[in-house]
Design an enzyme around this catalytic site. Structure first.
Site, short mmCIF file in Angstrom:
data_model
loop_
_atom_site.label_atom_id
_atom_site.label_comp_id
_atom_site.label_asym_id
_atom_site.label_seq_id
_atom_site.Cartn_x
_atom_site.Cartn_y
_atom_site.Cartn_z
N HIS A 1 -38.06 57.35 42.13
CA HIS A 1 -36.77 57.62 41.51
C HIS A 1 -35.64 56.91 42.23
CE1 HIS A 1 -38.54 60.92 39.11
NE2 HIS A 1 -37.66 60.44 38.28
N CYS B 1 -39.29 45.01 20.30
CA CYS B 1 -38.66 45.98 21.22
C CYS B 1 -39.39 46.07 22.55
CB CYS B 1 -38.55 47.35 20.57
SG CYS B 1 -40.14 48.09 20.18
C1 PEP Z 1 -44.38 48.36 23.78
O1 PEP Z 1 -45.55 48.71 23.84
O2 PEP Z 1 -44.03 47.16 23.85
C2 PEP Z 1 -43.31 49.34 23.62
C3 PEP Z 1 -42.07 48.98 23.38
O3 PEP Z 1 -43.63 50.65 23.76
P1 PEP Z 1 -43.88 51.36 25.19
O4 PEP Z 1 -43.48 50.38 26.26
O5 PEP Z 1 -43.05 52.58 25.17
O6 PEP Z 1 -45.34 51.61 25.13
#
Ligand code: PEP
Ligand code: MG
Length: 543
Positions: free
Chosen positions: A188, A502
């Site tokens: 953390h 993302c």
């Molecule tokens: C991914 O897998 O790229 C994603 C955005 O989800 P997480 O990192 O939460 O698995």
């Protein structure tokens, strides 16, 4: 000059005098007592005082590093009431007729050792939390108060390691940077450092503490992880130039606020930000993101002691949507399992958790959990521009089941006269090779795709994303991954769906042009990457 190498956890440069962080050592002696009831009372009083101090630290952290990061201190306050911990202290006092300080110290060692021996890196890091609260309790019992902070002058704090409460207690206005001999990037402390906007390097090794003395000159390069004790003139000059360039870059990026994400030849792209909780909105707005491309809703569950209710979830989602004032907010439904475990779900231990019972597989198997979340999401949809996204999709039938459940929820809400947005967009994550390969079949079913490159890379290259040993085998630009993204983009557009990315790769500026050429419509990144990405997009010509 002596050079040390560690892990830069916040990319900034600082040059200044060292302040060696001295912790008031909790020297505890075993003292026999005849009145154990009085010791138990002293322990209760110390707990109350510690809770008071931690509440003040929590308030300070809330202001300085945001709700999500401040939550560790809420957890510390809760840990003070942990049944096992308290029972252990009380039983040592009563059965051994000893002083409370000693009982706390023994309990602390036992619990810290137990956490440290666990397999899970997250649980191992909790060992530091137990020591931190125990030291505070001992300080409260011995009237020593809290730990020391930095001096009046702005200094570079040098320490063996810093507990989260020590990190936050440092007066940010007096700290130029901090360097620790030990510490892991999973702790953390490292997470807090990233959010404090000060240069920070961890894990430079034990010898650093022998070299760094109070008042000596130290130069910290948080970009490279280098720390120079008594740097020579040339190094100081070089780092000063780097520091000036950093400041200039930050100022220039500020000028990009309010500007469009548009290439030199006029192609626009949406740049959104990822968040893990309501506390992330401040950074999203401060960095001028056009929306939220990924709200990892599992953090609501991870922060909770029991299943969050429909009302609790509704309030959280509503707050995010209202704060974003009509900008797009994509909330991903629960993605637990694999590296994100929650006790109250009582999931079985698995040999291959990344390939196991996780995300949509749990939601479709336990529809009561899924229904609660979907009802909360649809109710919140009346307060902004919501998109609902399903994780870990591998088949058409999974998507159909998700859509059918959404339809049922909409019908229920209509029948109950509850307001929701009929046009709430529904999308899926493309984070398994299967989803990318059948994206032509999936695209007609949904409004959008969002590529989760973290998992897509792990599954395509067969490299566990949690395994640090595999770093050398993970080519994040692997042609196979890029081809799957391109294939998904083509299939999305051929079916009137839009596509975003993302995963972490969205922030890789060396791929921005590639993604734009593929026709990616949206890139969703951590908030500090929004403006650098905007700058990159504005420098590209696709002609
Ligand atoms: C991914 O897998 O790229 C994603 C955005 O989800 P997480 O990192 O939460 O698995
Ligand atoms: Mg994922």
């Amino acid at each position: 000059m002596v050079v040390f190498n560690g892990k830069g956890v916040y990319g900034a440069v600082a040059i200044g005098k060292a302040h060696v962080f001295k912790r008031q050592a909790a020297e505890v002696r075993r003292v026999s007592v005849s009145d154990t009831a009085a010791e138990l009372e002293r322990f209760e009083n110390a707990k109350a005082l510690a809770a008071e101090q931690l509440t003040a630290i929590y308030e300070k952290a809330l202001k300085e590093v945001g709700e999500t990061n401040a939550e560790i201190f809420e957890i510390h306050i809760m840990m003070l009431d942990d049944e096992d911990y308290n029972e252990s202290v009380q039983s040592i006092i009563e059965t051994q007729s000893v002083n409370a300080e000693y009982a706390v110290a023994v309990t602390s060692d036992n619990f810290a050792e137990m956490f440290a021996s666990m397999d899970d890196a997250y649980m191992q890091a909790r060992s530091a939390d137990v020591k931190d609260i125990s030291n505070r309790l001992i300080a409260c019992l011995t009237d020593r108060g809290g730990s020391s902070g930095a001096s009046d002058e702005k200094m570079i704090v040098c320490a063996d390691d810093l507990a989260p409460s020590e990190t936050v207690s440092l007066d940010k206005d007096k700290v130029l940077a901090f360097v620790t001999a030990f510490g892991s990037s999973n702790s953390h402390t490292a997470i807090l450092a990233r959010n404090m906007n000060i240069a920070a390097v961890i894990g430079v090794g034990e010898d650093f503490l022998k070299a760094a003395e109070d008042g000596c000159l130290v130069a910290v390069d948080g970009h490279t992880g280098e720390v120079f004790v008594d740097p020579d003139e040339e190094t100081v000059k070089r780092l000063e130039e780097k520091q000036a360039a950093d400041i200039k870059k930050k100022q220039l990026l500020q000028d990009l606020k309010g500007k469009e994400n548009v290439t030199l030849d006029g192609k626009k792209v949406n740049i959104y930000a990822n968040i893990g909780g309501v506390g992330g909105i401040g950074a999203v707005l401060a960095n001028d993101a056009g929306g939220i491309g990924l709200f990892r809703s599992e953090f609501l569950y991870l922060e909770s002691e029991d299943y969050p209710t429909e009302e609790q979830q509704f309030q959280a989602y509503k707050k995010v949507l209202e704060s974003m004032a009509g900008k797009k907010v994509i909330i991903r439904t629960l993605d637990i399992g694999a590296d994100k475990q929650i006790d109250y779900f009582k999931l079985d231990k698995e040999d291959n958790p990344a390939l196991g019972f996780r995300a949509i597989r749990i939601c479709l198997t336990r529809p009561e959990i899924f229904r609660t979340q979907l009802r909360a999401l649809y109710r919140a949809s009346a307060f902004g521009d919501l998109g609902i996204m399903f994780p870990m999709i591998t088949s058409v039938s999974e998507v159909e089941k998700c859509l059918a459940l959404c339809r049922e929820i909409r019908e229920e809400l209509s029948a109950d006269g509850i307001r929701f947005n009929e046009k709430t967009e529904l999308g899926i994550m493309i984070e398994t090779p299967a989803a990318a390969v059948i994206s032509d079949r999936l695209a007609p079913l949904v409004d959008f795709f969002s590529v989760g490159t973290n998992d897509l890379t792990q599954y395509t290259l067969a490299c566990d994303r949690q395994n640090a040993k595999l770093e050398a085998f993970v080519d994040t630009h692997h042609e196979a991954v890029l081809r799957l993204i391109e294939m998904s983009a083509k299939n999305a557009h051929a079916n009137n769906a839009w596509i975003g990315i993302c995963g972490e790769l969205a922030a890789d500026l060396s791929l921005t042009e590639t993604f734009l050429r593929m026709g990616i419509d949206e890139l969703s990144v951590s908030a500090p990457f929004v403006l650098p990405l905007r700058e990159k997009v504005r420098s590209i010509s696709l002609k």
